[in-house]
Design an enzyme around this catalytic site. Structure first.
Site, PDB file in Angstrom:
ATOM      1  N   ASP A   7       0.890  -1.166   0.000  1.00 33.22           N
ATOM      2  CA  ASP A   7       0.000   0.000   0.000  1.00 33.22           C
ATOM      3  C   ASP A   7       0.926   1.213   0.000  1.00 33.22           C
ATOM      4  OD1 ASP A   7      -2.422   1.570   0.356  1.00 33.22           O
ATOM      5  OD2 ASP A   7      -1.842   1.828   2.442  1.00 33.22           O
ATOM      6  N   SER A   8       0.330   2.393  -0.077  1.00 34.98           N
ATOM      7  CA  SER A   8       1.147   3.610  -0.060  1.00 34.98           C
ATOM      8  C   SER A   8       1.665   3.935   1.343  1.00 34.98           C
ATOM      9  CB  SER A   8       0.296   4.789  -0.540  1.00 34.98           C
ATOM     10  OG  SER A   8      -0.774   4.981   0.368  1.00 34.98           O
ATOM     11  N   CYS A  71      -4.631  -1.894  -1.412  1.00 38.62           N
ATOM     12  CA  CYS A  71      -4.856  -0.478  -1.695  1.00 38.62           C
ATOM     13  C   CYS A  71      -5.906  -0.384  -2.804  1.00 38.62           C
ATOM     14  CB  CYS A  71      -3.530   0.125  -2.164  1.00 38.62           C
ATOM     15  SG  CYS A  71      -3.658   1.807  -2.773  1.00 38.62           S
ATOM     16  N   GLU A 152      -1.564   9.253   8.247  1.00 37.26           N
ATOM     17  CA  GLU A 152      -0.129   8.918   8.344  1.00 37.26           C
ATOM     18  C   GLU A 152       0.530   9.687   9.496  1.00 37.26           C
ATOM     19  OE1 GLU A 152       1.897   6.725   6.592  1.00 37.26           O
ATOM     20  OE2 GLU A 152       0.138   5.942   5.551  1.00 37.26           O
ATOM     21  N   CYS A 184     -10.975   3.154   0.907  1.00 38.34           N
ATOM     22  CA  CYS A 184      -9.516   3.334   0.981  1.00 38.34           C
ATOM     23  C   CYS A 184      -9.086   2.594   2.239  1.00 38.34           C
ATOM     24  CB  CYS A 184      -9.172   4.820   1.098  1.00 38.34           C
ATOM     25  SG  CYS A 184      -7.452   5.142   1.575  1.00 38.34           S
ATOM     26  N   HIS A 186      -6.854   3.035   4.289  1.00 37.77           N
ATOM     27  CA  HIS A 186      -6.489   3.880   5.437  1.00 37.77           C
ATOM     28  C   HIS A 186      -7.714   4.241   6.295  1.00 37.77           C
ATOM     29  CE1 HIS A 186      -2.692   4.734   3.329  1.00 37.77           C
ATOM     30  NE2 HIS A 186      -2.264   5.351   4.409  1.00 37.77           N
TER      31      HIS A 186
HETATM   32  N1  DGL Z   1      -4.700   3.180   1.091  1.00 34.68           N
HETATM   33  C1  DGL Z   1      -4.911   3.501  -0.249  1.00 34.68           C
HETATM   34  C2  DGL Z   1      -6.234   3.075  -0.807  1.00 34.68           C
HETATM   35  O1  DGL Z   1      -6.762   2.096  -0.355  1.00 34.68           O
HETATM   36  C3  DGL Z   1      -4.360   4.729  -0.887  1.00 34.68           C
HETATM   37  C4  DGL Z   1      -4.086   5.900  -0.106  1.00 34.68           C
HETATM   38  C5  DGL Z   1      -3.304   6.935  -0.849  1.00 34.68           C
HETATM   39  O2  DGL Z   1      -2.092   6.803  -0.868  1.00 34.68           O
HETATM   40  O3  DGL Z   1      -3.901   7.864  -1.392  1.00 34.68           O
HETATM   41  O4  DGL Z   1      -6.754   3.684  -1.689  1.00 34.68           O
END
Ligand code: DGL
Length: 259
Positions: A7-8, A71, A152, A184, A186
């Site tokens: 993931d990011s 992600c 984050e 997302c 996150h």
């Molecule tokens: N966690 C990611 C997702 O599920 C991406 C978050 C990001 O870096 O914008 O979309």
């Protein structure tokens, strides 16, 4: 069974947590690509580039048998290319749980929070259009630029995060939305703040259990001989050690890598 997961940043750990709790005999390697975060505000080409390089890194270093794209944004932008480029690899993606959300909703007013790239992506639009034909439902879409950065930083319920959420969620609250898709990985980390701003026990739909089930189905035969799981975490940039500990309720040593 070696599984590469990426993931990011911290988001994919919400999926790893469920995998650790429910799978057995898996060696997991996680890459948080924080040097390139947020993915949701990058172009499709950039996201394909990041995803391909990470997949190749997993193959070269850890000979992975399966890849979990933890992600939504990378799944939307890059999973087609990854499957074309790595036809022998088991590849599991993450997609917004719009269908389960529609089934759950009583008011038939469903919200979806996701990154700008996911909501603008063709994959999501096709899903939404198909489901809108099948079900009588109002879908309230909301991109949340800046929310990943807040998460984050560990700002899960600070005044700034709550004020961003208020701006995005007020129309849903007023429209009687009773179910919200967390599109997302996150966003489960701000689930409590979302409920607080919605001022009701809104149902939040995330996909970590569906992904874990899919990994189990596809990888079961290779996993059954061993017992415990192992997890190694890598990061391409800064990452909050205390957030990792909070999500996984355990300390992990983070290895910084360049890809
Ligand atoms: N966690 C990611 C997702 O599920 C991406 C978050 C990001 O870096 O914008 O979309």
């Amino acid at each position: 069974m070696n599984i590469g997961i990426f993931d990011s940043g911290l988001g994919g750990l919400t999926i790893i947590k469920t995998m650790l709790e429910n799978l057995h005999g898996v060696e997991m390697f996680y890459i948080a690509d924080t040097a390139n975060a947020p993915y949701g505000e990058k172009t499709k080409e950039q996201i394909i580039d990041f995803s391909t390089k990470i997949t190749q890194y997993f193959i070269d270093k850890f000979q992975i048998d399966a890849l979990v794209v933890a992600c939504n944004t990378a799944t939307s932008a890059a999973i087609k290319e990854l499957r074309e480029q790595y036809p022998d690899l088991i590849i599991i993606g993450t997609e917004p749980g719009l269908k389960p959300a529609i089934s759950h909703s009583h008011s038939k007013k469903v919200g979806i929070l996701a990154t700008p790239a996911t909501l603008n992506g063709e994959k999501y639009k096709l899903l939404r259009d198909e489901l809108s034909k099948q079900y009588k439902v109002d879908v309230f879409e909301q991109a949340c630029p800046g929310l990943v950065q807040q998460i984050e930083l560990g700002e899960l319920d600070t005044p700034k995060t709550l004020s961003l959420l208020e701006g995005w969620l007020a129309p849903m609250r007023e429209a009687d939305v009773d179910t919200i898709v967390l599109g997302c990985t996150h966003y489960p980390l701000v689930g409590e703040s979302i409920k607080k701003v919605m001022q009701r026990d809104v149902k939040l739909v995330e996909t970590s259990h569906a992904i874990t089930k899919r990994v189990d189905e596809l990888c079961h035969d290779s996993m059954k001989c061993k017992n415990g799981n192992s997890l190694k975490i890598f990061s391409t940039g800064e990452i909050s050690q205390s957030m990792i500990e909070m999500i996984l309720t355990q300390k992990y040593y983070i290895t910084h890598i360049k890809i």
